[in-house]
Design a protein around this motif. Structure first.
Motif, PDB file in Angstrom:
ATOM      1  N   LYS A  63       0.989  -1.085  -0.042  1.00 17.71           N
ATOM      2  CA  LYS A  63      -0.023  -0.391   0.251  1.00 17.71           C
ATOM      3  C   LYS A  63       1.131   1.007   0.123  1.00 17.71           C
ATOM      4  O   LYS A  63       0.631   2.259  -0.680  1.00 17.71           O
ATOM      5  CB  LYS A  63      -0.516  -0.053   1.399  1.00 17.71           C
ATOM      6  CG  LYS A  63      -2.061  -0.805   0.943  1.00 17.71           C
ATOM      7  CD  LYS A  63      -3.154  -0.407   2.676  1.00 17.71           C
ATOM      8  CE  LYS A  63      -4.577  -1.781   2.540  1.00 17.71           C
ATOM      9  NZ  LYS A  63      -4.785  -1.443   3.412  1.00 17.71           N
ATOM     10  N   ALA A  64       2.203   1.791   0.880  1.00 11.50           N
ATOM     11  CA  ALA A  64       3.092   2.527   0.572  1.00 11.50           C
ATOM     12  C   ALA A  64       3.325   2.759  -0.849  1.00 11.50           C
ATOM     13  O   ALA A  64       3.283   3.869  -0.896  1.00 11.50           O
ATOM     14  CB  ALA A  64       3.921   1.782   1.875  1.00 11.50           C
ATOM     15  N   LEU A 202      -0.361   6.048   6.569  1.00 10.99           N
ATOM     16  CA  LEU A 202      -0.879   5.741   5.413  1.00 10.99           C
ATOM     17  C   LEU A 202      -1.934   7.166   5.160  1.00 10.99           C
ATOM     18  O   LEU A 202      -2.084   7.132   4.096  1.00 10.99           O
ATOM     19  CB  LEU A 202      -1.355   4.013   4.995  1.00 10.99           C
ATOM     20  CG  LEU A 202      -0.396   2.811   4.915  1.00 10.99           C
ATOM     21  CD1 LEU A 202      -1.189   1.790   4.659  1.00 10.99           C
ATOM     22  CD2 LEU A 202       0.138   2.871   3.392  1.00 10.99           C
TER      23      LEU A 202
END
Length: 349
Positions: A63-64, A202
């Motif tokens: 996701k990062a 996030l």
């Protein structure tokens, strides 16, 4: 010879990659080598397989990386009841227009996150094969192009865990590299408690690069020079896996191509417009090991694919100075691989 425009592109590459690296490392504490490999695979037009036990940040890394780039992102949670059409899409008959209309699936994104990919059945996993290799999807005889840049970042748990299926050999071969995050050091885990204790990092992440920038950087990586001797060295490494007594399945020609592409990306990230044997050496384990199948005897002796690749690296001779007449390659250093940050003129991320 390298042109001025190519030098400018490589300079842009290192600058942009530095921004992405810092953004991802703000979320993934204490794992710079894992972040660097992820960037290498992205710029080499490959796909990344992240394998480790639950809770070490596999999905967080995926996701990062996705949020650091301003592009379309889709996440697929692989479960036993997931269907192939959920991934690729399906044609639905439109009653009003009296014709079939294609509804794209989750694969139609620039970065696709496949979470716990080995919890789905092999039939569902195989829905990714065409997308990962040809960057297109064929439904009812019609092909649909996928957007670029296109990268699959998949996570999986070790196959010893309950409810998992082993990935088919054909699918493992389509992943350019496999990385294991591992447990953080006590200091990194303590810092993680401070950073992640309140809210997820996030939530505050903003894109630091655009999709069109990544496309240009990929083109810059393609211009990196690989001398004939280094290409032969890569072929020798891969060929050795096909004749090793501890392996019943060696690496494919696709593995050779992935190894060279990854080496070119690693060289570009180091600020060089030419590849070194050390680029090939440092990437041999993550690029080759997940494609290899040890023999039953090797498994009884607790010999892993990573150990076999290490042995091959030790036994395969490096290109000599006399062989390197095909390009601007400096004298070859001996093993172990050197730190790129110490190379004259190199820029470290």
């Amino acid at each position: 010879m390298t042109t001025y425009d190519e030098r400018a592109s490589l300079s842009d590459l290192t600058t942009t990659a530095e921004r992405v690296r810092r953004s991802v490392e703000g979320v993934i504490e204490g794992k710079p080598e894992v972040v660097r490999l992820s960037l290498t695979v992205l710029l080499a037009e490959g796909h990344l397989l992240i394998e480790d036990v639950p809770g070490v940040g596999k999905t967080m890394l995926a996701k990062a990386l996705a949020r650091s780039i301003d592009c379309s992102v889709r996440r697929i949670q692989f479960t036993p009841d997931l269907l192939p059409s959920d991934i690729t899409g399906v044609s639905i008959y439109d009653q009003q227009r009296k014709e079939f209309e294609f509804k794209p699936g989750a694969i139609f994104a620039q970065i696709v996150i496949g979470d716990e990919i080995n919890r789905a059945s092999p039939k569902t996993q195989s829905a990714l094969l065409e997308s990962m290799e040809e960057r297109q999807v064929t439904i009812d005889g019609k092909s649909y192009e996928l957007p670029g840049p296109f990268m699959v970042v998949a996570t999986q748990n070790p196959i010893e865990m309950e409810g998992t299926y082993p990935l088919p050999e054909a699918q493992r071969d389509r992943f350019m590299a496999r990385v294991s995050i591992g447990y953080p050091s006590p200091q990194a885990e303590l810092e993680m408690l401070d950073v992640h204790g309140g809210v997820s990092p996030l939530d505050d992440m903003q894109p630091v690069a655009h999709a069109h920038e990544i496309v240009k950087l990929v083109e810059a990586v393609r211009s990196v020079h690989v001398a004939e001797a280094i290409r032969r060295y890569a072929v020798d490494l891969v060929s050795a896996t096909r004749n090793h007594p501890d392996l019943r399945l060696g690496a494919s020609p696709r593995a050779t191509l992935h190894l060279l592409r990854a080496a070119k990306a690693a060289a570009a990230l180091a600020g060089r417009d030419f590849a070194l044997p050390d680029d090939v050496q440092s990437l041999a384990v993550p690029v080759l090991a997940h494609r290899l199948l040890p023999t039953a005897q090797a498994q009884l002796n607790r010999r892993t694919a990573e150990q076999v690749v290490g042995d091959i690296l030790q036994r395969t001779p490096l290109p000599t100075s006399g062989q390197r007449s095909g390009g601007p390659v400096p004298p070859v250093p001996s093993m172990p691989p050197v730190d790129y940050g110490q190379q004259p003129g190199a820029r470290r991320l």
